[in-house]
Design a protein around this motif. Structure first.
Motif, PDB file in Angstrom:
ATOM      1  N   GLU A   6      41.350  34.701  39.750  1.00 29.36           N
ATOM      2  CA  GLU A   6      41.569  35.885  39.238  1.00 29.36           C
ATOM      3  C   GLU A   6      40.276  36.719  38.978  1.00 29.36           C
ATOM      4  O   GLU A   6      39.384  35.974  38.741  1.00 29.36           O
ATOM      5  CB  GLU A   6      42.357  35.792  37.700  1.00 29.36           C
ATOM      6  N   SER A   7      40.551  38.130  39.033  1.00 31.30           N
ATOM      7  CA  SER A   7      39.342  38.571  38.804  1.00 31.30           C
ATOM      8  C   SER A   7      39.804  40.159  38.678  1.00 31.30           C
ATOM      9  O   SER A   7      40.992  40.487  38.951  1.00 31.30           O
ATOM     10  CB  SER A   7      38.172  38.987  40.048  1.00 31.30           C
ATOM     11  N   GLY A   8      38.726  41.088  37.947  1.00 32.62           N
ATOM     12  CA  GLY A   8      39.091  42.335  37.611  1.00 32.62           C
ATOM     13  C   GLY A   8      39.171  42.926  36.123  1.00 32.62           C
ATOM     14  O   GLY A   8      39.501  43.855  35.751  1.00 32.62           O
ATOM     15  N   GLY A   9      39.495  41.897  35.282  1.00 35.92           N
ATOM     16  CA  GLY A   9      39.655  42.191  33.998  1.00 35.92           C
ATOM     17  C   GLY A   9      38.457  42.758  33.271  1.00 35.92           C
ATOM     18  O   GLY A   9      37.407  42.633  33.935  1.00 35.92           O
ATOM     19  N   GLY A  10      38.292  43.006  32.180  1.00 36.48           N
ATOM     20  CA  GLY A  10      37.389  44.001  31.496  1.00 36.48           C
ATOM     21  C   GLY A  10      37.859  44.621  30.148  1.00 36.48           C
ATOM     22  O   GLY A  10      38.645  44.448  29.631  1.00 36.48           O
ATOM     23  N   SER A  11      36.909  45.505  29.561  1.00 40.46           N
ATOM     24  CA  SER A  11      37.029  46.315  28.590  1.00 40.46           C
ATOM     25  C   SER A  11      37.147  47.515  28.901  1.00 40.46           C
ATOM     26  O   SER A  11      36.481  48.270  29.624  1.00 40.46           O
ATOM     27  CB  SER A  11      36.118  46.125  27.356  1.00 40.46           C
ATOM     28  N   VAL A  12      38.343  48.172  28.385  1.00 36.38           N
ATOM     29  CA  VAL A  12      38.612  49.462  28.608  1.00 36.38           C
ATOM     30  C   VAL A  12      39.133  50.343  27.318  1.00 36.38           C
ATOM     31  O   VAL A  12      39.525  49.464  26.425  1.00 36.38           O
ATOM     32  CB  VAL A  12      39.686  49.940  29.871  1.00 36.38           C
ATOM     33  N   GLN A  13      39.270  51.792  27.161  1.00 39.82           N
ATOM     34  CA  GLN A  13      39.624  52.322  26.293  1.00 39.82           C
ATOM     35  C   GLN A  13      41.224  52.553  26.430  1.00 39.82           C
ATOM     36  O   GLN A  13      41.851  52.430  27.675  1.00 39.82           O
ATOM     37  CB  GLN A  13      39.039  53.753  25.910  1.00 39.82           C
TER      38      GLN A  13
END
Length: 131
Positions: A6-13
């Motif tokens: 998997e990839s594409g995760g992260g921190s967003v508002q």
């Protein structure tokens, strides 16, 4: 055994979007259930959406998705996607993709019951949504 990355995760508002990807290798059949799950510490893993590579359809867990998430699959790239829009802080979790070999006669892919059928899992990608 199918390998999944998997990839594409992260921190967003809150209100933002992310697209998760899951690259698969090692298929031995044209008929697999591919699925997205998520898990937060102390809670059970919960299903979000499934996609059958042989054409048995797509299913969503409606109380999670609420029209905000879309699952898709690119056969040419052996990649499963989860487009997530209008993200909420409660969507914060580790997101996993999973695969289960699933002949057409078995019908819809398992999402709530039958998770034990998913024998291949990725390592997970973290999604964090801040308010």
């Amino acid at each position: 055994q199918v390998e999944l990355v998997e990839s594409g995760g992260g921190s967003v508002q809150a209100g933002g979007s992310l697209r998760l990807s899951c690259v698969a290798s090692g298929y031995t059949s044209n008929n697999y259930c591919m699925a997205w799950f998520r898990q937060t510490p102390g809670k059970e893993r919960e299903g979000i959406a499934t996609f059958h590579t042989g054409g048995n359809g797509i299913t969503y867990k409606s109380d999670i998705v609420q029209g905000r998430f879309t699952i898709s699959h690119d056969n040419s790239k052996n990649t499963l996607y989860l487009q997530m829009n209008s993200l909420k802080p409660e969507d914060t979790a580790m997101y996993y993709c999973a695969a289960a070999r699933w002949p057409l006669f078995r019908g819809s892919c398992p999402l709530i019951d039958g998770i034990y059928n998913y024998l291949s899992w990725g390592q997970g990608t973290q999604v964090t949504v801040s308010s």
